[in-house]
Design an enzyme around this catalytic site. Structure first.
Site, PDB file in Angstrom:
ATOM      1  N   ASP A  14      -1.864  -8.699  14.263  1.00  0.00           N
ATOM      2  CA  ASP A  14      -2.500  -8.583  12.963  1.00  0.00           C
ATOM      3  C   ASP A  14      -1.694  -7.506  12.244  1.00  0.00           C
ATOM      4  OD1 ASP A  14      -4.235  -8.699  10.812  1.00  0.00           O
ATOM      5  OD2 ASP A  14      -5.855  -7.640  11.816  1.00  0.00           O
ATOM      6  N   ASP A  16      -2.916  -5.174   9.210  1.00  0.00           N
ATOM      7  CA  ASP A  16      -3.670  -3.982   8.834  1.00  0.00           C
ATOM      8  C   ASP A  16      -4.588  -3.547   9.962  1.00  0.00           C
ATOM      9  OD1 ASP A  16      -4.046  -2.036   6.864  1.00  0.00           O
ATOM     10  OD2 ASP A  16      -4.281  -3.571   5.336  1.00  0.00           O
TER      11      ASP A  16
END
Length: 162
Positions: A14, A16
């Protein structure tokens, strides 16, 4: 602290909260949007909006239903993440601790024909590329962004980008 080794065929990151921290800019963007949408509860949004596509958050929290307006506002919101991230003494968009060392170990494996790491993010491609550049993180050949999916979390569909 004991070391734990994992043997994997590939890594999917991922963006953030895993590679970068853009909290400062996200707070700034929601504060900016409160000027146009004064009924939004920024504190409540910040506690629930992480990992959700911007268009889905704006539809839910600002009540935007028109598709064209939603796209314009999503672009404005994600531009505001970058532009407000250092306002008022905020830290900006930063690379998280340990990320640089980890990426050095897998750097060569980010390219086709056999990439072994990728990024999958709910951010738009434009914003994600800006955030990664600001944080000094290379972009792998396999990169899935918000506009690559029809439905965001929690209803994501599996995609084959081989």
């Amino acid at each position: 602290m004991p070391v734990t080794a994992f043997v994997v065929d590939a890594l999917l990151f991922d963006m953030d909260g895993t590679l970068v921290d853009s909290t400062a800019g996200v707070v700034g963007a929601w504060e900016l949007f409160r000027e146009k949408y004064p009924t939004i509860d920024v504190h409540n949004i910040l506690s629930s909006a992480h990992g959700i596509r911007t268009v889905d958050n704006l539809r839910s929290h600002c009540g935007i239903q028109d598709t064209d307006e939603l796209e314009r506002e999503a672009q404005r919101f994600e531009e505001a993440i970058v532009s407000t991230s250092k306002e008022g003494g905020r830290q900006g968009i930063i690379r998280l601790p340990g990320v640089a060392d980890a990426l050095v170990q897998i750097a060569a494996a980010r390219h086709h024909p056999n990439p072994v790491w990728a990024i999958c993010t709910s951010a738009t491609r434009t914003y994600a590329l800006s955030a990664l550049r600001i944080a000094g993180i290379p972009v792998p050949d396999v990169f899935v962004a918000a506009e690559d999916v029809k439905k965001g979390k929690p209803l994501c569909a599996r995609h084959d980008y081989s």
